[in-house]
Design an enzyme around this catalytic site. Structure first.
Site, PDB file in Angstrom:
ATOM      1  N   ARG A  32      -3.074   4.813  -2.207  1.00  0.00           N
ATOM      2  CA  ARG A  32      -2.963   3.465  -1.638  1.00  0.00           C
ATOM      3  C   ARG A  32      -2.747   2.377  -2.706  1.00  0.00           C
ATOM      4  NH1 ARG A  32      -5.667   0.094   2.613  1.00  0.00           N
ATOM      5  NH2 ARG A  32      -6.639  -1.695   1.616  1.00  0.00           N
ATOM      6  N   HIS A  86       0.859  -1.190   0.000  1.00  0.00           N
ATOM      7  CA  HIS A  86       0.000   0.000   0.000  1.00  0.00           C
ATOM      8  C   HIS A  86       0.894   1.239   0.000  1.00  0.00           C
ATOM      9  CE1 HIS A  86      -3.341  -2.623   1.836  1.00  0.00           C
ATOM     10  NE2 HIS A  86      -3.556  -2.454   0.557  1.00  0.00           N
ATOM     11  N   HIS A 124       2.789  -3.615   6.773  1.00  0.00           N
ATOM     12  CA  HIS A 124       1.832  -2.532   6.545  1.00  0.00           C
ATOM     13  C   HIS A 124       1.937  -1.538   7.703  1.00  0.00           C
ATOM     14  CE1 HIS A 124      -0.880  -4.489   3.454  1.00  0.00           C
ATOM     15  NE2 HIS A 124      -0.167  -5.531   3.842  1.00  0.00           N
ATOM     16  N   GLU A 169       1.349  -4.719  11.195  1.00  0.00           N
ATOM     17  CA  GLU A 169       0.822  -3.361  11.057  1.00  0.00           C
ATOM     18  C   GLU A 169       1.713  -2.539  11.976  1.00  0.00           C
ATOM     19  OE1 GLU A 169      -1.562  -2.019   9.238  1.00  0.00           O
ATOM     20  OE2 GLU A 169      -2.622  -3.764   8.463  1.00  0.00           O
ATOM     21  N   GLU A 173       1.773   3.841   3.043  1.00  0.00           N
ATOM     22  CA  GLU A 173       2.292   3.332   4.311  1.00  0.00           C
ATOM     23  C   GLU A 173       3.825   3.378   4.277  1.00  0.00           C
ATOM     24  OE1 GLU A 173       0.260  -0.471   4.437  1.00  0.00           O
ATOM     25  OE2 GLU A 173      -1.690   0.513   4.390  1.00  0.00           O
TER      26      GLU A 173
END
Ligand SMILES: [Zn+2]
Length: 417
Positions: A234, A176, A304, A378, A179
């Site tokens: 994104r 993405h 991510h 994440e 990020e």
């Protein structure tokens, strides 16, 4: 000539001027019940809400804490709707444009030079891949696994001695585009691996016995776009048939329950899955590479941001994976180890129950292909800066994450055959 030049200059400036986010806000709403969740879904129908957490209005549910971006124009009416309905919310970001500028809070050592303490654009990352190979020819090699929609190269760095029969771990960053902390981690990992081999006991043992394949930027076109045109981009940059909206969400484009969620069908959605599984050149390059190295690849790790979680399968079903206990154990210790450095708190669990259900994700695809240890990080933070994590947090984030990744690698070395 005196008239032509300025007009030409204006035209050029207009063509390349990046999107600005002056006055845009990011709101965090704590939903108490179903009714409040439906209010948000209704607002999303009539306003341009960019969902940051979860990643689509479709996943908004009772008792969830959600983050979304809203334009300056719409923020007034959104806030009054929230007030009228007595909903709890806070403004995470008051002026997005200011926050975008503030993320560059580390001074350059040498202007224009690649730096691990700063976010690096694509050109710097390409030059850096060359440098790593040049500096560590015994340890690092560069493999071009394909090209992107806009014909940029997709480079995987292989770290380890050149023996194909050994175990390997595949890691990717930057699927993405917005990020940015994710590609920063992949660069840090390669740097630390090459630099500490022969010095750090664990890293030496790992690299003596296994290889790492690291794709520092998966969504290269999107990453470039996020630097030059739209910081909040994104998806990738492919054109969609019968739609003016650009891009496919590469992390919905994998062949893992690809067709199961309706909200991924719309080319204008941030979570658009693409016209068919692996329709995107970027996805295809990665899946082909992993399939052709399947014998050696024992773990798949994808990076991510944001929310501080360590996730494992499944995303598309609430069923637990067959080796759930094993994955949960690795994730538990991994997050514990991560927190030892700066006490950063992570939660862990299957994607569907820990974050929200997803279809077509790389993690589920790799797991179903037979890679039984697949994880998604994440990274920082939990919602102060969100995607705009300041550069001063790059190194701490990378250092703590490296501890968890080394633990996972050590586990793979010991517990897989
Ligand atoms: Zn992501």
């Amino acid at each position: 000539m005196r008239f032509i030049l300025p007009v030409g200059l204006i035209a050029t400036t207009l063509a390349i001027a990046p999107v600005r986010f002056d006055g845009e806000k990011v709101l965090r709403v704590k939903l108490q019940d179903e009714k409040q969740a439906n209010i948000i879904k209704d607002l999303a129908q009539t306003n341009q809400l960019d969902f940051w957490y979860p990643d689509a209005a479709h996943h908004v549910a009772a008792n969830m804490t959600i983050d979304f971006r809203v334009s300056e124009k719409e923020s007034q009416s959104i806030q009054s709707s929230l007030d009228q309905n007595k909903m709890h919310y806070e403004i995470l970001i008051h002026d997005l444009q200011e926050e975008i500028e503030k993320q560059f809070d580390v001074k350059e050592d040498i202007p224009g030079r690649h730096s691990y303490a700063k976010y690096n654009n694509w050109d710097k990352i390409v030059a850096w891949t060359e440098k790593m190979v040049h500096k560590h020819p015994e340890m690092v090699s560069r493999i071009k696994i394909g090209t992107t929609v806009e014909d940029n190269p997709l480079y995987v760095l292989k770290i380890g001695k050149r023996d194909e029969r050994r175990k390997a771990i595949f890691m990717d960053c930057g699927i993405h585009a917005r990020e940015w902390i994710s590609p920063a981690f992949c660069q840090w990992f390669v740097y630390q691996a090459a630099k500490t081999y022969g010095k750090n006991k664990i890293m030496t043992k790992l690299l003596d016995r296994m290889n790492f394949y690291v794709l520092p930027v998966f969504n290269v076109d999107g990453y470039i776009w996020s630097w030059t045109q739209n910081r909040m981009w994104r998806k990738n940059r492919s054109k969609n048939q019968n739609s003016n909206c650009i891009g496919t969400d590469l992390n919905r484009n994998f062949n893992a329950s690809w067709n199961s969620f309706l909200n991924t069908k719309d080319p204008c959605a941030e979570t658009y899955r693409g016209p068919e599984p692996e329709s995107e050149k970027e996805t295809k390059a990665v899946t082909d590479f992993i399939r052709s190295h399947l014998k050696s690849i024992k773990a798949y790790i994808t990076f991510h941001s944001y929310s501080q979680m360590l996730l494992f399968p499944y995303g598309y079903t609430s069923k637990l994976p067959p080796n759930y206990k094993d994955l949960a154990k690795v994730a538990k210790i991994g997050t514990d180890v991560l927190s030892t450095r700066y006490e950063t708190h992570y939660i862990y669990g299957p994607i569907a129950s820990t974050i929200y259900p997803t279809s077509g994700s790389s993690l589920d695809w790799a797991y179903n292909l037979g890679i039984k240890h697949t994880f998604a990080f994440e990274l920082r933070d939990k919602g102060k800066f969100c995607f705009l994590l300041p550069e001063s947090q790059i190194k701490p984030t990378c250092k703590e994450t490296l501890l968890a990744v080394k633990f996972i690698a050590k586990y793979i070395l010991k517990h897989t055959s």
